[in-house]
Design a protein around this motif. Sequence first.
Motif, PDB file in Angstrom:
ATOM      1  N   VAL A 144       0.811  -1.224   0.000  1.00  0.00           N
ATOM      2  CA  VAL A 144       0.000   0.000   0.000  1.00  0.00           C
ATOM      3  C   VAL A 144       0.845   1.276   0.000  1.00  0.00           C
ATOM      4  N   MET A 145       2.143   1.157  -0.199  1.00  0.00           N
ATOM      5  CA  MET A 145       3.022   2.327  -0.090  1.00  0.00           C
ATOM      6  C   MET A 145       3.315   2.976  -1.443  1.00  0.00           C
ATOM      7  N   PHE A 146       2.749   2.415  -2.522  1.00  0.00           N
ATOM      8  CA  PHE A 146       3.142   2.834  -3.866  1.00  0.00           C
ATOM      9  C   PHE A 146       2.083   3.657  -4.583  1.00  0.00           C
ATOM     10  N   ALA A 153      -6.777   5.992  -2.836  1.00  0.00           N
ATOM     11  CA  ALA A 153      -6.658   4.540  -2.708  1.00  0.00           C
ATOM     12  C   ALA A 153      -7.365   4.031  -1.463  1.00  0.00           C
ATOM     13  N   PHE A 154      -7.087   4.638  -0.312  1.00  0.00           N
ATOM     14  CA  PHE A 154      -7.699   4.144   0.917  1.00  0.00           C
ATOM     15  C   PHE A 154      -9.193   4.450   0.957  1.00  0.00           C
ATOM     16  N   GLU A 198      13.372   7.908   0.611  1.00  0.00           N
ATOM     17  CA  GLU A 198      12.371   8.578   1.442  1.00  0.00           C
ATOM     18  C   GLU A 198      12.056   9.971   0.913  1.00  0.00           C
ATOM     19  N   ALA A 199      11.984  10.113  -0.400  1.00  0.00           N
ATOM     20  CA  ALA A 199      11.626  11.395  -0.993  1.00  0.00           C
ATOM     21  C   ALA A 199      10.239  11.813  -0.506  1.00  0.00           C
ATOM     22  N   PRO A 200      10.116  13.013   0.057  1.00  0.00           N
ATOM     23  CA  PRO A 200       8.836  13.441   0.624  1.00  0.00           C
ATOM     24  C   PRO A 200       7.699  13.405  -0.390  1.00  0.00           C
ATOM     25  N   GLY A 201       6.601  12.771  -0.004  1.00  0.00           N
ATOM     26  CA  GLY A 201       5.403  12.761  -0.833  1.00  0.00           C
ATOM     27  C   GLY A 201       5.423  11.825  -2.007  1.00  0.00           C
ATOM     28  N   ALA A 202       6.551  11.153  -2.254  1.00  0.00           N
ATOM     29  CA  ALA A 202       6.657  10.285  -3.426  1.00  0.00           C
ATOM     30  C   ALA A 202       6.229   8.868  -3.072  1.00  0.00           C
ATOM     31  N   PRO A 203       5.530   8.194  -3.994  1.00  0.00           N
ATOM     32  CA  PRO A 203       5.206   6.796  -3.740  1.00  0.00           C
ATOM     33  C   PRO A 203       6.469   5.965  -3.704  1.00  0.00           C
ATOM     34  N   GLY A 204       6.516   4.994  -2.810  1.00  0.00           N
ATOM     35  CA  GLY A 204       7.700   4.161  -2.669  1.00  0.00           C
ATOM     36  C   GLY A 204       7.617   3.367  -1.391  1.00  0.00           C
TER      37      GLY A 204
END
Length: 300
Positions: A144-146, A153-154, A198-204
């Motif tokens: 669920v982190m992407f 999504a949620f 850990e780029a802020p706001g980026a999916p990953g």
Amino acid sequence: MGQGDDQGVAGDGGTPLPDEIAAGNAEQAETWNGDDGRYWVQQRKRQEARYLRLTPHLMAAAGIQADSRVLDIGCGSGGTSLEVARAAAQGSVLGIDVSAPMLAEARKRAAEAGLPQVTFERGDAQVHRFEEGAFDVAISRFGVMFFADPEAAFGNVARALRPGGQLAFLCWRSVRDNAYLTVPMGAIAPYVQLPDLEAPGAPGPFSLADADRIEKLLDSTGFDEITISAVDEPMWMGPDPDDVVAYQLGMPGSRAMLAEASAEVRAKTATALREALAGHQGPDGVTLGSAAWLVTAHRR
């Protein structure tokens, strides 16, 4: 989207993407339908072994009943879907993922296991047209982190659950808390340019490392009774350092980092990684620490 669609834009390996990919998620979808998706199919057994101590936390929290209707988000090659199907023998399980190569493997495994109650659809959980209230439980093991738009999504997952339905998922805590990353990354840092995980706001993989963000996100998308618990478990990396070095340097991201490196740099990278891993060899192989959040909530 989903429904096994084979229409849309082709990924980097020529695999068409589903028609309905959420805005901002095409790059993720292309990645999982190309070399990355095929690589993780090849590494399926290793991944299951790596998550051996983590998966039971998710299963216990999900509260699967024999007749539960379960949604598995980001199901990949079907490891959790098949485990849930065994628990929900009189129920049903739907695994959803954007990766055609991984879903093909999941379907093959379900057929071989004789589990007709589990099915798989190709789709993006941000926009997939789930039937409202169709599921009792939604789970995800690091899937669920992407999302480019986690609120969408949620919110979509909440609508797919019946009122009071259970959500349970595992997601990673910060990079610094996860020795399975910091040990190898620290070893190779002098020789390669490391990616910003850990780029802020980026999916990953670390987009949900902030527990406060998770709580606000779920509260705003239709969930209550939210619990967020730390899970720390050793992760099996491989039988010995040489095996783990070959695995680590064979990953798509590692190959990209070393694509233009000289033979000398490649050799130094492998040596440094092997030396770092040697100190973590035990009787069962190489193990490194992992740190996750176990999150549960209910649809309002």
